[in-house]
Design a protein around this motif. Structure first.
Motif, short mmCIF file in Angstrom:
data_model
loop_
_atom_site.label_atom_id
_atom_site.label_comp_id
_atom_site.label_asym_id
_atom_site.label_seq_id
_atom_site.Cartn_x
_atom_site.Cartn_y
_atom_site.Cartn_z
N ASP A 55 0.82 -1.22 0.00
CA ASP A 55 0.00 0.00 0.00
C ASP A 55 0.85 1.26 0.00
O ASP A 55 0.41 2.32 -0.44
CB ASP A 55 -0.90 0.04 1.25
N CYS A 56 2.07 1.16 0.52
CA CYS A 56 2.96 2.33 0.62
C CYS A 56 3.51 2.78 -0.73
O CYS A 56 3.91 3.93 -0.89
CB CYS A 56 4.15 2.01 1.52
N ILE A 57 3.55 1.86 -1.68
CA ILE A 57 4.29 2.10 -2.92
C ILE A 57 3.46 2.82 -3.97
O ILE A 57 2.41 2.35 -4.40
CB ILE A 57 4.80 0.77 -3.52
N THR A 58 3.94 3.99 -4.38
CA THR A 58 3.41 4.70 -5.54
C THR A 58 4.57 5.01 -6.48
O THR A 58 5.56 5.63 -6.05
CB THR A 58 2.71 6.01 -5.13
N ILE A 59 4.48 4.54 -7.71
CA ILE A 59 5.56 4.70 -8.68
C ILE A 59 5.10 5.63 -9.79
O ILE A 59 4.04 5.43 -10.38
CB ILE A 59 6.00 3.34 -9.27
N ILE A 60 5.90 6.65 -10.07
CA ILE A 60 5.55 7.69 -11.03
C ILE A 60 6.60 7.74 -12.14
O ILE A 60 7.80 7.59 -11.89
CB ILE A 60 5.50 9.08 -10.35
N ASP A 61 6.14 7.96 -13.38
CA ASP A 61 7.04 8.34 -14.47
C ASP A 61 6.64 9.75 -14.89
O ASP A 61 5.54 9.95 -15.39
CB ASP A 61 6.94 7.38 -15.65
N ASN A 62 7.52 10.71 -14.66
CA ASN A 62 7.17 12.12 -14.86
C ASN A 62 8.14 12.77 -15.84
O ASN A 62 9.26 13.14 -15.47
CB ASN A 62 7.18 12.85 -13.52
N GLY A 63 7.69 12.91 -17.08
CA GLY A 63 8.52 13.54 -18.10
C GLY A 63 8.59 15.04 -17.97
O GLY A 63 9.33 15.70 -18.72
N LEU A 64 7.84 15.61 -17.01
CA LEU A 64 7.81 17.06 -16.81
C LEU A 64 8.41 17.46 -15.48
O LEU A 64 8.27 18.61 -15.05
CB LEU A 64 6.35 17.57 -16.90
N GLY A 70 15.46 13.27 -17.40
CA GLY A 70 14.74 12.93 -18.63
C GLY A 70 13.60 13.88 -18.95
O GLY A 70 12.65 13.50 -19.63
N THR A 71 13.67 15.11 -18.44
CA THR A 71 12.59 16.07 -18.62
C THR A 71 12.69 16.80 -19.95
O THR A 71 13.77 17.22 -20.37
CB THR A 71 12.61 17.11 -17.48
N SER A 72 11.56 16.94 -20.64
CA SER A 72 11.46 17.77 -21.85
C SER A 72 9.98 17.95 -22.15
O SER A 72 9.13 17.25 -21.58
CB SER A 72 12.17 17.13 -23.05
N LEU A 73 9.66 18.87 -23.02
CA LEU A 73 8.26 19.11 -23.36
C LEU A 73 7.70 18.01 -24.26
O LEU A 73 6.52 17.69 -24.19
CB LEU A 73 8.11 20.47 -24.03
N GLN A 82 4.36 13.69 -20.25
CA GLN A 82 3.35 13.84 -19.21
C GLN A 82 3.78 13.12 -17.94
O GLN A 82 4.80 12.43 -17.92
CB GLN A 82 2.01 13.28 -19.68
N LYS A 83 3.00 13.32 -16.90
CA LYS A 83 3.20 12.61 -15.63
C LYS A 83 2.24 11.43 -15.62
O LYS A 83 1.03 11.60 -15.76
CB LYS A 83 2.93 13.54 -14.46
N THR A 84 2.79 10.23 -15.46
CA THR A 84 1.98 9.01 -15.50
C THR A 84 2.16 8.23 -14.21
O THR A 84 3.29 7.87 -13.85
CB THR A 84 2.38 8.13 -16.70
N ALA A 85 1.07 7.97 -13.51
CA ALA A 85 1.11 7.13 -12.31
C ALA A 85 1.09 5.67 -12.75
O ALA A 85 0.10 5.19 -13.31
CB ALA A 85 -0.08 7.43 -11.41
N LEU A 86 2.19 4.97 -12.56
CA LEU A 86 2.28 3.57 -12.98
C LEU A 86 1.71 2.63 -11.92
O LEU A 86 1.08 1.62 -12.26
CB LEU A 86 3.74 3.21 -13.26
N ALA A 87 1.92 2.97 -10.66
CA ALA A 87 1.35 2.19 -9.55
C ALA A 87 0.95 3.17 -8.45
O ALA A 87 1.73 4.06 -8.10
CB ALA A 87 2.36 1.18 -9.02
N THR A 88 -0.26 3.02 -7.95
CA THR A 88 -0.76 3.89 -6.88
C THR A 88 -1.20 3.03 -5.71
O THR A 88 -2.06 2.16 -5.87
CB THR A 88 -1.92 4.76 -7.37
#
Length: 230
Positions: A55-64, A70-73, A82-88
């Motif tokens: 339950d503690c684990i939230t994994i994000i891939d955030n290109g912004l 790894g940030t870029s428009l 975009q910001k994508t929640a892979l696991a919440t």
């Protein structure tokens, strides 16, 4: 590590230092990529909507992510990042897609295409991948442990089976007694499965650290098998 001792094999609580948590997250990262999912090379295939991690684990891939490696428009195909929640809260919510794999499934790209250099073809990849920061301080997590292990380094991470998630790795670290580091340990090994490891996380630290485009805080695991040298 001066004065490191060997210990007996034990099953005990374990703290993974943030540097070690990053290595485990890097290993599971390819399982979120659409091409690996479609080719049967992902341990997370058909896991969308299912609770796999703690339950503690939230994994994000955030290109912004501000200041992210790894940030870029836009990604390498011109799709907006975009910001994508892979696991919440432990539930697998999304995977990562470029235009090609998104079109095959009739969905939109997550802006997850990249090129290794200007001559290479685009391929789906992570941008800034991280485990969301927690609230527990490192000292708070240590105080939770009567007898356990703080793992500060891993040996042989490249041998982890990225399809099944199984691993058997050498490790370095410290023996914990009464919530404090007691002495360094040597000749230990840990074995298990990545999905099981992330399901055993009891607390998330507030000390997130990035190495390149992958980041993680320290993690407290309620139990792990640690093989000793004696």
């Amino acid at each position: 590590m001066l004065g490191a001792r060997e210990i007996k094999s034990i099953k005990c609580p374990v703290v993974l230092e943030n540097t070690v948590a990053v290595e485990f997250l890097e290993t599971i990262a390819p399982s979120f990529l659409a091409d690996n999912l479609n080719k049967g090379k992902s341990m997370l295939k058909d896991k969308k909507g299912k609770k796999i991690f703690s339950d503690c684990i939230t994994i994000i891939d955030n290109g912004l992510l501000q200041g992210g490696w790894g940030t870029s428009l836009f990604d390498s195909e011109g799709a907006p990042k975009q910001k994508t929640a892979l696991a919440t809260n432990g539930v697998i919510e999304n995977y990562l897609y470029d235009t090609y794999w998104a079109n095959r499934e009739g969905i939109k790209s997550t802006g997850s295409s990249s090129r290794s250099n200007f001559k290479s073809a685009p391929a789906v990849s992570i941008s800034n991948l991280y485990i969301e920061n927690g609230t527990a301080s490192f000292d708070d997590m240590m105080k939770e442990i009567d007898k356990g292990i703080l793992i500060t380094g891993l040996l042989g991470v490249h041998t982890v089976n990225t399809i099944s998630g199984d691993f058997s790795l050498g490790a370095t670290g410290f023996y914990i007694e009464n919530g404090k580091v007691s002495y360094p340990v040597r000749g230990i090994a840990i074995a298990g499965n990545l999905m099981d490891l992330f399901s055993r996380v009891a607390k998330i630290g507030n000390d997130i650290r990035f190495y390149g485009n992958v980041g993680a805080p320290s993690l407290l695991l309620n139990e792990m098998d640690v093989s000793g040298g004696i």
